[in-house]
Design a protein around this motif. Structure first.
Motif, PDB file in Angstrom:
ATOM      1  N   GLY A  34     -15.909  10.163  18.806  1.00  0.00           N
ATOM      2  CA  GLY A  34     -15.552  10.127  17.400  1.00  0.00           C
ATOM      3  C   GLY A  34     -16.571  10.972  16.667  1.00  0.00           C
ATOM      4  N   MET A  35     -16.191  12.161  16.261  1.00  0.00           N
ATOM      5  CA  MET A  35     -17.125  13.186  15.790  1.00  0.00           C
ATOM      6  C   MET A  35     -18.154  13.418  16.896  1.00  0.00           C
ATOM      7  N   GLY A  36     -19.414  13.045  16.702  1.00  0.00           N
ATOM      8  CA  GLY A  36     -20.422  13.274  17.739  1.00  0.00           C
ATOM      9  C   GLY A  36     -20.877  12.007  18.429  1.00  0.00           C
ATOM     10  N   THR A  37     -20.113  10.925  18.263  1.00  0.00           N
ATOM     11  CA  THR A  37     -20.520   9.635  18.822  1.00  0.00           C
ATOM     12  C   THR A  37     -19.578   9.236  19.948  1.00  0.00           C
ATOM     13  N   SER A  38     -20.143   8.948  21.113  1.00  0.00           N
ATOM     14  CA  SER A  38     -19.309   8.566  22.256  1.00  0.00           C
ATOM     15  C   SER A  38     -18.697   7.195  22.014  1.00  0.00           C
ATOM     16  N   VAL A  39     -17.590   6.918  22.696  1.00  0.00           N
ATOM     17  CA  VAL A  39     -16.898   5.639  22.505  1.00  0.00           C
ATOM     18  C   VAL A  39     -17.788   4.463  22.898  1.00  0.00           C
ATOM     19  N   GLU A  40     -18.653   4.665  23.890  1.00  0.00           N
ATOM     20  CA  GLU A  40     -19.538   3.573  24.324  1.00  0.00           C
ATOM     21  C   GLU A  40     -20.541   3.193  23.250  1.00  0.00           C
ATOM     22  N   ARG A  41     -20.903   4.137  22.396  1.00  0.00           N
ATOM     23  CA  ARG A  41     -21.885   3.872  21.342  1.00  0.00           C
ATOM     24  C   ARG A  41     -21.236   3.367  20.057  1.00  0.00           C
ATOM     25  N   SER A  42     -19.905   3.572  19.922  1.00  0.00           N
ATOM     26  CA  SER A  42     -19.256   3.219  18.651  1.00  0.00           C
ATOM     27  C   SER A  42     -18.400   1.962  18.733  1.00  0.00           C
ATOM     28  N   SER A  43     -17.988   1.574  19.946  1.00  0.00           N
ATOM     29  CA  SER A  43     -17.037   0.460  20.068  1.00  0.00           C
ATOM     30  C   SER A  43     -17.550  -0.592  21.051  1.00  0.00           C
ATOM     31  N   ALA A  44     -17.562  -1.845  20.608  1.00  0.00           N
ATOM     32  CA  ALA A  44     -17.960  -2.945  21.487  1.00  0.00           C
ATOM     33  C   ALA A  44     -16.969  -3.094  22.633  1.00  0.00           C
ATOM     34  N   SER A  45     -15.685  -2.777  22.377  1.00  0.00           N
ATOM     35  CA  SER A  45     -14.662  -2.753  23.415  1.00  0.00           C
ATOM     36  C   SER A  45     -14.003  -1.389  23.406  1.00  0.00           C
ATOM     37  N   THR A  46     -14.049  -0.713  24.531  1.00  0.00           N
ATOM     38  CA  THR A  46     -13.441   0.624  24.619  1.00  0.00           C
ATOM     39  C   THR A  46     -12.035   0.572  25.211  1.00  0.00           C
ATOM     40  N   GLU A  47     -11.504  -0.624  25.383  1.00  0.00           N
ATOM     41  CA  GLU A  47     -10.123  -0.769  25.873  1.00  0.00           C
ATOM     42  C   GLU A  47      -9.187  -0.773  24.663  1.00  0.00           C
ATOM     43  N   TYR A  48      -8.965   0.391  24.133  1.00  0.00           N
ATOM     44  CA  TYR A  48      -8.234   0.511  22.874  1.00  0.00           C
ATOM     45  C   TYR A  48      -6.786   0.051  23.001  1.00  0.00           C
ATOM     46  N   TYR A  49      -6.245   0.113  24.191  1.00  0.00           N
ATOM     47  CA  TYR A  49      -4.848  -0.311  24.367  1.00  0.00           C
ATOM     48  C   TYR A  49      -4.683  -1.815  24.242  1.00  0.00           C
ATOM     49  N   LYS A  50      -5.809  -2.563  24.270  1.00  0.00           N
ATOM     50  CA  LYS A  50      -5.756  -4.014  24.092  1.00  0.00           C
ATOM     51  C   LYS A  50      -6.088  -4.441  22.666  1.00  0.00           C
ATOM     52  N   ARG A  51      -6.385  -3.486  21.813  1.00  0.00           N
ATOM     53  CA  ARG A  51      -6.842  -3.799  20.456  1.00  0.00           C
ATOM     54  C   ARG A  51      -5.762  -4.472  19.622  1.00  0.00           C
ATOM     55  N   GLY A  52      -4.495  -4.276  19.996  1.00  0.00           N
ATOM     56  CA  GLY A  52      -3.418  -4.912  19.234  1.00  0.00           C
ATOM     57  C   GLY A  52      -3.320  -6.399  19.478  1.00  0.00           C
ATOM     58  N   ASP A  53      -4.053  -6.911  20.490  1.00  0.00           N
ATOM     59  CA  ASP A  53      -4.086  -8.342  20.827  1.00  0.00           C
ATOM     60  C   ASP A  53      -2.684  -8.840  21.181  1.00  0.00           C
ATOM     61  N   TYR A  54      -1.916  -9.231  20.194  1.00  0.00           N
ATOM     62  CA  TYR A  54      -0.572  -9.772  20.385  1.00  0.00           C
ATOM     63  C   TYR A  54       0.481  -8.684  20.565  1.00  0.00           C
ATOM     64  N   ILE A  55       0.065  -7.392  20.443  1.00  0.00           N
ATOM     65  CA  ILE A  55       0.971  -6.265  20.626  1.00  0.00           C
ATOM     66  C   ILE A  55       0.807  -5.717  22.044  1.00  0.00           C
ATOM     67  N   PRO A  56       1.894  -5.530  22.798  1.00  0.00           N
ATOM     68  CA  PRO A  56       1.779  -4.967  24.150  1.00  0.00           C
ATOM     69  C   PRO A  56       1.111  -3.598  24.127  1.00  0.00           C
ATOM     70  N   GLY A  57       0.395  -3.286  25.205  1.00  0.00           N
ATOM     71  CA  GLY A  57      -0.326  -2.015  25.241  1.00  0.00           C
ATOM     72  C   GLY A  57      -0.277  -1.322  26.590  1.00  0.00           C
ATOM     73  N   LEU A  58      -0.490  -0.002  26.555  1.00  0.00           N
ATOM     74  CA  LEU A  58      -0.523   0.843  27.756  1.00  0.00           C
ATOM     75  C   LEU A  58      -1.742   1.753  27.689  1.00  0.00           C
ATOM     76  N   ARG A  59      -2.434   1.919  28.811  1.00  0.00           N
ATOM     77  CA  ARG A  59      -3.489   2.934  28.880  1.00  0.00           C
ATOM     78  C   ARG A  59      -3.027   4.016  29.848  1.00  0.00           C
ATOM     79  N   VAL A  60      -2.984   5.256  29.363  1.00  0.00           N
ATOM     80  CA  VAL A  60      -2.286   6.344  30.043  1.00  0.00           C
ATOM     81  C   VAL A  60      -3.223   7.529  30.258  1.00  0.00           C
ATOM     82  N   ASP A  61      -3.021   8.252  31.355  1.00  0.00           N
ATOM     83  CA  ASP A  61      -3.738   9.504  31.592  1.00  0.00           C
ATOM     84  C   ASP A  61      -3.204  10.562  30.634  1.00  0.00           C
ATOM     85  N   GLY A  62      -3.959  10.831  29.590  1.00  0.00           N
ATOM     86  CA  GLY A  62      -3.516  11.759  28.560  1.00  0.00           C
ATOM     87  C   GLY A  62      -3.685  13.221  28.913  1.00  0.00           C
ATOM     88  N   MET A  63      -4.185  13.513  30.112  1.00  0.00           N
ATOM     89  CA  MET A  63      -4.316  14.904  30.553  1.00  0.00           C
ATOM     90  C   MET A  63      -3.123  15.343  31.407  1.00  0.00           C
TER      91      MET A  63
END
Length: 424
Positions: free
Chosen positions: A262-291
Motif C-alpha cells: 500500500g504505497m510504500g508499506t508492505s501488507v505485513e506492516r499495515s495489516s494485522a490480518s493479511t487474509e483479505y478474502y476473509k475480511r468480509g467475515d459473514y461474506i463468502p470469500g476467494l483468494r486467487v492467483d492474480g498473475m
C-alpha cells in the motif's frame, strides 16, 4: 603482290583476333552463367521464405490447436463448500485476444512512463503493468453489460471496458480527444458501465454498492464489480459497505487487488490480518492467483454466478504485483529490492505465462505473437503522437458536462462572477 612474310603476318593477326573473340565470348558466357546462378539462388531463397510464410499462414487455419484445457492453481475458500474448477479451457481465439489486450496495457503503461518523464504527462499517474491478468481475467468472467468501478490505477480497466488507447493517452496528456475530454486525467476516466477512476482511497467501494442496489432494484440480472487495493482494505467505509450489501443481498463482487504494497508499506506492516478474502467475515470469500489470467477468469465466473443466483455479495482477493512504484513519484525500490521485482517478472509474469501456455500447446506460433507485438507497438506510438499533438480543451469547455441540462451559471474567480455555460 603481297610478300609471303606479309601473308603470314596477316594470318597470325587474324588467328589472334579470333582467339581474343573466343576468349571474350567465353568470359561473357561464364559471367552470364554466374548471374543466372545468383538469380536462381535468390529466387529459391525467396520461394523458401514465402513457403515458410505460407506454412505459418496455413497453420493458423489448419494445424493450430483450437482449444486446450489447463490445470490452474487451487483457490483458497472462505465460507464456501465448493469453489471454482481446478482446470480452465482456453480457445485459441480467447488466448490471442487476452494476449493482445495484456500486451496493449503493458506497452501503454510503459509509454505513459516515458511521457511522464518527459513532463508531457503531469500530475498523478498510477501505472498498472504487472497486474494485467486481473483486468483481463475479470472482464473474461463478466459481460460488458455488467458494471465496474475501481480506484485510481484505472488505465487497464478503461481499456478492457471499451476505451481506446488513443482516448486514454490523450486523457493522460489533458487533450480534447481524451476519454474525459482532457479534464479528468489519469485517475478519472469513464466509459459505459465503468464509473472510474476514483482518487479518494476506498471511496469507490460504497459507490459500487449503490450501483449494485440499482441493479437489484431494476431486476436486470446485472452485477457490479467494486475494486480496491490492499492499502484501502483497512478503511472503515469498506466494512460498512460489506454490512449493507450483505443485509440487502446486493449483486456485488468486492475485489481486493493485493499487490503486496500500500504505497510504500508492505501488507505485513499495515495489516494485522493479511487474509483479505476473509475480511468480509459473514461474506463468502476467494483468494486467487492474480498473475494467472485463467485463474482470475474462472474465479470471476464463479463469483458472478453466486451473485446472479441471489446469494448476495462475494469477496475476492487477487494476489498480484505491480512492477512500477505506487505512482510515478515513487521509484519503487526504496521499500523493496530490484531483485524481488526481477524474480516476480521471471517466475510469474502474466503475459509470459499465457504465451508459454499457448506455444507449448501449439495454439499459436512465435511469428504470430511477434506480429501482435509489432501491431501493438505501432498502435501505442500512433496514440502517443495523437496525444501530444491534439489541442487542449478550450476554456469555454471548463464547466461542460456538470449538469444534465444546458444552463448558464456564475463562477467566482479571478474575474468575479464570470458567466460560464454547462453543455451536456
Amino acid at each position: 603482290m603481297p610478300s609471303l612474310i606479309n601473308l603470314i603476318e596477316e594470318d597470325r593477326q587474324q588467328q589472334g583476333g579470333e582467339k581474343r573473340s573466343e576468349t571474350a565470348g567465353r568470359w561473357q558466357q561464364d559471367s552470364m552463367q554466374k548471374m543466372l546462378t545468383i538469380i536462381s539462388n535468390v529466387l529459391r531463397g525467396s520461394a523458401s521464405r514465402n513457403a515458410a510464410s505460407m506454412v505459418v499462414s496455413s497453420r493458423s487455419y489448419a494445424d493450430f490447436t483450437p482449444e486446450a484445457t489447463f490445470d490452474i492453481k487451487k483457490v483458497d475458500l472462505h465460507r464456501l463448500e465448493e469453489g471454482p474448477p481446478l482446470t480452465a479451457t482456453l480457445t485459441r481465439e480467447e488466448g490471442l485476444k487476452y494476449y493482445r489486450t495484456m500486451q496493449t496495457i503493458r506497452r501503454m503503461e510503459l509509454k505513459a512512463d516515458q511521457l511522464y518523464k518527459q513532463k508531457i504527462i503531469r500530475g498523478f499517474c498510477h501505472l498498472y503493468d504487472g497486474q494485467e491478468a486481473c483486468a483481463v481475467g475479470i472482464e473474461g468472467g463478466i459481460t460488458l453489460s455488467d458494471h465496474l468501478i475501481t480506484a485510481y490505477r484505472a488505465h487497464g480497466y478503461t481499456l478492457t471496458r471499451g476505451g481506446t488507447v488513443r482516448e486514454i493517452m490523450a486523457e493522460l496528456t489533458g487533450r480534447r480527444g481524451g476519454i474525459a475530454k482532457g479534464k479528468g486525467g489519469s485517475m478519472h476516466m469513464y466509459t459505459k458501465n465503468f464509473y472510474g477512476g476514483n482518487g479518494i482511497v476506498g471511496a469507490q467501494v460504497p459507490l459500487g454498492a449503490g450501483v449494485a442496489l440499482a441493479c437489484k432494484y431494476l431486476g436486470n440480472d446485472q452485477l457490479c464489480v467494486s475494486l480496491y487495493g490492499d492499502g484501502a482494505a483497512n478503511q472503515g467505509q469498506i466494512f460498512e459497505t460489506y454490512n449493507m450489501s450483505s443485509l440487502w443481498k446486493l449483486p456485488i463482487i468486492f475485489i481486493c487487488e493485493n499487490n503486496q504494497y500500500g504505497m510504500g508499506t508492505s501488507v505485513e506492516r499495515s495489516s494485522a490480518s493479511t487474509e483479505y478474502y476473509k475480511r468480509g467475515d459473514y461474506i463468502p470469500g476467494l483468494r486467487v492467483d492474480g498473475m494467472d489470467v485463467l485463474c482470475v477468469r474462472e474465479a470471476t465466473k464463479f463469483a458472478a454466478d453466486h451473485c446472479r443466483s441471489g446469494k448476495g455479495p462475494i469477496l475476492m482477493e487477487l494476489q498480484t504485483y505491480r512492477y512500477h512504484g505506487h505512482s510515478m513519484s515513487d521509484p519503487g525500490v526504496s521499500y523493496r529490492t530490484r531483485e524481488e521485482i526481477q524474480e516476480v517478472r521471471s517466475k510469474s509474469d502474466p503475459i509470459s505465462m499465457l504465451k508459454d501456455r499457448m506455444l507449448s500447446n501449439n495454439m499459436a506460433s512465435i511469428e504470430e505473437l511477434k506480429e501482435i507485438d509489432i501491431a501493438v507497438r505501432k498502435e501505442i506510438e500512433d496514440a502517443a503522437q495523437f496525444a501530444t499533438t491534439d489541442p487542449e480543451p478550450p476554456l469555454d469547455d471548463l464547466c461542460s458536462h456538470i449538469f444534465a441540462t444546458d444552463q448558464p451559471f456564475d463562477v467566482r474567480g479571478a474575474t468575479p462572477w464570470t458567466k460560464l455555460t454547462s453543455t451536456s
